[in-house]
Motif scaffolding. Structure first.
Motif, mmCIF file in Angstrom:
data_model
loop_
_atom_site.group_PDB
_atom_site.id
_atom_site.type_symbol
_atom_site.label_atom_id
_atom_site.label_comp_id
_atom_site.label_asym_id
_atom_site.label_seq_id
_atom_site.Cartn_x
_atom_site.Cartn_y
_atom_site.Cartn_z
ATOM 1 N N PHE A 150 0.830 -1.203 0.000
ATOM 2 C CA PHE A 150 0.000 0.000 0.000
ATOM 3 C C PHE A 150 0.859 1.244 0.000
ATOM 4 O O PHE A 150 1.738 1.401 0.856
ATOM 5 N N GLU A 179 0.074 17.920 3.280
ATOM 6 C CA GLU A 179 -0.299 16.792 2.442
ATOM 7 C C GLU A 179 0.640 16.611 1.261
ATOM 8 O O GLU A 179 1.471 17.458 0.966
ATOM 9 N N SER A 180 0.474 15.465 0.621
ATOM 10 C CA SER A 180 1.243 15.159 -0.573
ATOM 11 C C SER A 180 0.274 15.077 -1.747
ATOM 12 O O SER A 180 -0.931 14.907 -1.556
ATOM 13 N N HIS A 188 -1.279 -10.464 11.327
ATOM 14 C CA HIS A 188 -0.243 -10.074 10.357
ATOM 15 C C HIS A 188 -0.881 -9.799 8.992
ATOM 16 O O HIS A 188 -0.627 -8.760 8.373
ATOM 17 N N ARG A 223 -2.794 -6.605 9.073
ATOM 18 C CA ARG A 223 -1.936 -5.418 9.022
ATOM 19 C C ARG A 223 -1.492 -5.155 7.590
ATOM 20 O O ARG A 223 -1.481 -4.029 7.117
ATOM 21 N N LEU A 224 -1.103 -6.230 6.893
ATOM 22 C CA LEU A 224 -0.669 -6.075 5.497
ATOM 23 C C LEU A 224 -1.799 -5.517 4.638
ATOM 24 O O LEU A 224 -1.565 -4.766 3.689
ATOM 25 N N ALA A 225 -3.018 -5.896 4.940
ATOM 26 C CA ALA A 225 -4.171 -5.445 4.160
ATOM 27 C C ALA A 225 -4.736 -4.131 4.704
ATOM 28 O O ALA A 225 -5.770 -3.657 4.226
ATOM 29 N N ARG A 226 -4.064 -3.552 5.674
ATOM 30 C CA ARG A 226 -4.512 -2.310 6.316
ATOM 31 C C ARG A 226 -5.936 -2.443 6.875
ATOM 32 O O ARG A 226 -6.766 -1.555 6.694
ATOM 33 N N THR A 274 -0.390 -21.564 -13.680
ATOM 34 C CA THR A 274 -0.647 -20.202 -13.226
ATOM 35 C C THR A 274 -1.815 -19.594 -13.977
ATOM 36 O O THR A 274 -2.418 -18.637 -13.517
ATOM 37 N N HIS A 275 -2.105 -20.138 -15.144
ATOM 38 C CA HIS A 275 -3.179 -19.573 -15.954
ATOM 39 C C HIS A 275 -4.062 -20.701 -16.469
ATOM 40 O O HIS A 275 -3.558 -21.734 -16.891
ATOM 41 N N PHE A 321 -4.087 14.405 -7.064
ATOM 42 C CA PHE A 321 -4.822 13.711 -6.019
ATOM 43 C C PHE A 321 -4.157 14.033 -4.683
ATOM 44 O O PHE A 321 -2.986 13.703 -4.482
ATOM 45 N N GLY A 322 -4.891 14.688 -3.803
ATOM 46 C CA GLY A 322 -4.333 15.016 -2.495
ATOM 47 C C GLY A 322 -4.412 13.809 -1.578
ATOM 48 O O GLY A 322 -5.429 13.118 -1.526
ATOM 49 N N VAL A 323 -3.299 13.526 -0.915
ATOM 50 C CA VAL A 323 -3.254 12.405 0.037
ATOM 51 C C VAL A 323 -2.573 12.889 1.315
ATOM 52 O O VAL A 323 -1.917 13.930 1.304
ATOM 53 N N PRO A 324 -2.695 12.133 2.403
ATOM 54 C CA PRO A 324 -1.980 12.545 3.616
ATOM 55 C C PRO A 324 -0.490 12.674 3.332
ATOM 56 O O PRO A 324 0.042 11.997 2.448
ATOM 57 N N ARG A 325 0.182 13.512 4.067
ATOM 58 C CA ARG A 325 1.595 13.759 3.811
ATOM 59 C C ARG A 325 2.415 12.472 3.901
ATOM 60 O O ARG A 325 2.327 11.718 4.863
ATOM 61 N N MET A 326 3.223 12.244 2.873
ATOM 62 C CA MET A 326 4.107 11.074 2.830
ATOM 63 C C MET A 326 5.540 11.589 2.861
ATOM 64 O O MET A 326 5.855 12.530 2.155
ATOM 65 N N ASP A 327 6.395 10.970 3.647
ATOM 66 C CA ASP A 327 7.797 11.422 3.640
ATOM 67 C C ASP A 327 8.720 10.357 3.110
ATOM 68 O O ASP A 327 8.373 9.216 3.107
#
Lengths: 481, 93
Positions: A83, A144-145, B9, B12-15, B52-53, B87-93
């Motif tokens: 994600f 924000e980003s 676990h 968490r991976l799938a949020r 696989t297919h 697209f505005g998203v929360p701040r990412m660093d």
């Protein structure tokens, strides 16, 4: 302290310069306004299906063939799940256990003429993520980003090497020459600054003589070869310090700050590397027709390494000449054309020296300039015949750059031809008469003074005097006094 | 049965934030799915290549020719938040 050696492998991401994205028909763009090259596929709207760009497959095959990779008869795509806002599907379509290009080998040439052999683990196709920028710049407190999906879905080839590299300088050398090879293939712009070529390094150290690999750290995303080299140096030093202090290196991702020279850890949760790869059900396997692969192999251009070896071995160029001249395929073509008409070594000197220096001031590459390879060859010929002196040849070149005129005509029209020996002797005699002190010093054995006379003669003739002739005439005149 | 830690676990991976009750439901359902795999594992599959297919198609490709995409207004229409033409998203660093 016990002696350690660094063990380094690199991963290189190369953006393919196709017209469209990897899995949709959106046009690739550089510098266009954000989010003007998107569609439901690269924005990951529900229900869309990716379709492979055939040209991206062709270019991946070219890369694999140039790196001597085994080409997989049938390769498949996988989903790499994680994600992040730059990845709208929450997975990247990549390749996992059956990449399109398997094991290969890349040979680079060091400046001393020795060969650097780097094993290639694989080269696979995938898609690039979108670009994340920070609203209001990187300043602290930006709330924000912003995501720009123009880049999202750009075709990438990821090249992974074996941990075969043993020094930061070898890494830089390998990357520079790999970049040249990719430029020769015409598959990518390979611009580190613009991010169309990006490199990560896996770095560990181990006692000299040991065959085991130490714990590695991953040095991320350096945007220049020099920073990558310095970053690896700093990371090796950091690991050596840890081991010398009795500690253990921990596996982590690190970042090099070019401004401070510091290594910082990008701490990430351990789960972040659990990508849960599984076969991409929306894409069928890629099984390139063996006849097509052979056709691509046969059509590969002469690559930089064999070319450099030929330049050094057959054309009398230095390893450095050869490296500089093979920087760009356009430059190779330019040089080869000139070298077919005049002494290759002299052509190499003029092209990589004076021509590039003068053109740099106007911001033009040789093959874009008014100076044709035939002009370079003609200039070399004029010098060789003693028709012009080196300083005059530089003036001729400046004129050819400006007008595109023929060098011999320029010599004629500007009166830049080397002076006749008799005229020169008269000028030399005048200079000696006007500078009795320096003449005496020369008689007394202070040979360095000869430079003074050459300088005076150049000044007096506007660069049309041949320095060798001046030296000889001065010595004769002074001795004959 | 898979254990609680595995369920957490994967969540968490799938949020996903699961309540203890939901964790139990997931544990049972995920275990049920994995049991199908056990059924396959129990078979003698020597000499059977991994699949696989399920459709017998290869090399479905398109030519490298641009097709018009979405105008930006349309691309951004479904965005939860729009900032600076993106697209505005929360701040990412």
């Amino acid at each position: 302290m016990s002696a350690h050696e660094p063990v380094i492998g690199v991963e290189i991401h190369v953006q393919l310069s196709t017209r469209t994205k990897m899995f949709c028909g959106c046009e690739l763009s550089f510098g266009d306004p954000p989010n003007t090259h998107t569609c439901p596929v690269c924005l990951a709207h529900p229900g869309v299906l990716p379709v492979v760009n055939e040209e991206a497959v062709r270019r991946a095959l070219l890369i694999g063939l140039a790196l001597g990779c085994e080409i997989a008869p049938r390769s498949i795509f996988h989903r790499k799940n994680y994600f992040y806002p730059d990845l709208p599907k929450a997975y990247q379509i990549s390749q996992f256990d059956i990449p399109i290009c398997g094991r290969g080998e890349f040979r680079a040439l060091r400046e001393d003429g020795s060969e650097l052999v780097v094993g290639i683990t694989r080269a696979h196709l995938e898609e690039d993520a979108a670009k994340l920028t920070h609203a209001g710049g990187r300043r602290a407190g930006a709330a924000e980003s912003v995501v720009d999906f123009n880049r999202g879905g750009t075709p990438l080839v990821e090249i992974v090497t074996e941990p075969d590299l043993r020094s930061p300088s070898d890494v830089a050398l390998f990357l520079r020459q790999l970049r040249q090879t990719l430029l020769f293939l015409g598959v990518s712009d390979c611009s580190m600054e613009e991010g169309s070529m990006r490199a990560d390094a896996n770095v560990s150290i181990r006692p000299v003589g040991s065959q085991e690999l130490g714990t590695k750290t991953e040095l991320k995303n350096m945007n220049s070869f020099r920073f990558l080299e310095r970053g690896i140096e700093a990371e090796i030093a950091r690991q050596e310090e840890i081991v010398a202090a009795g500690g253990r290196v921990s596996q982590e991702t690190v970042h090099y700050e070019p401004d401070t020279g510091h290594i910082t850890s990008l701490r990430s949760k351990e789960e972040s590397h659990d990508y849960r790869y599984f076969p991409e059900p929306d894409l069928v396997p890629i099984a390139p027709d063996p006849a097509w692969v052979e056709e691509l192999r046969a059509g590969l251009p002469e690559l930089p390494l064999p070319l450099r070896m030929r330049m050094v071995g057959e054309m009398g160029l230095s390893a450095e000449d050869a490296e500089v001249l093979t920087e760009r395929p356009e430059l190779v073509a330019y040089f080869m054309e000139a070298a077919a008409l005049a002494d290759p070594k002299a052509c190499a000197n003029w092209i990589r020296g004076e021509l590039r220096a003068q053109l740099r001031e106007v911001g033009v590459e040789p093959w874009q300039s008014k100076v044709t390879p035939a002009h370079v060859a003609a200039l070399v010929g004029l010098l060789d015949a003693g028709t012009v002196t080196v300083p005059a040849a530089k003036e001729v070149l400046a004129e050819v750059i400006a007008s595109g005129g023929d060098p011999a005509d320029v010599v004629e029209s500007k009166g830049l031809g080397a002076m006749d020996e008799g005229d020169l002797a008269a000028i030399v005699a005048e200079i000696i008469a006007a500078n009795p002190d320096q003449a005496q010093q020369l008689r007394d054995g202070k040979d360095k003074v000869i430079g003074f006379f050459v300088g005076q003669a150049m000044k007096g003739t506007g660069g049309r005097a041949d320095p060798q002739s001046v030296q000889r005439l001065v010595r004769e005149a002074v001795r004959g006094d | 049965m898979i254990d609680d830690e595995t369920v957490r676990h994967v969540a968490r991976l799938a949020r996903l934030r699961l309540s203890p009750d939901e964790e139990q439901v997931m544990r049972e359902e995920l275990s049920g799915i994995l049991e199908h795999i056990d059924a396959i594992r129990a078979m003698d599959l020597d000499g059977v290549p991994p699949t696989t297919h399920v459709i017998a198609l290869e090399n479905v490709v398109r030519p490298d020719v641009p097709v018009p995409g979405l105008p930006r207004e349309e691309a951004l229409r479904e965005a939860a938040h729009v900032t600076d033409e993106g697209f505005g998203v929360p701040r990412m660093d």
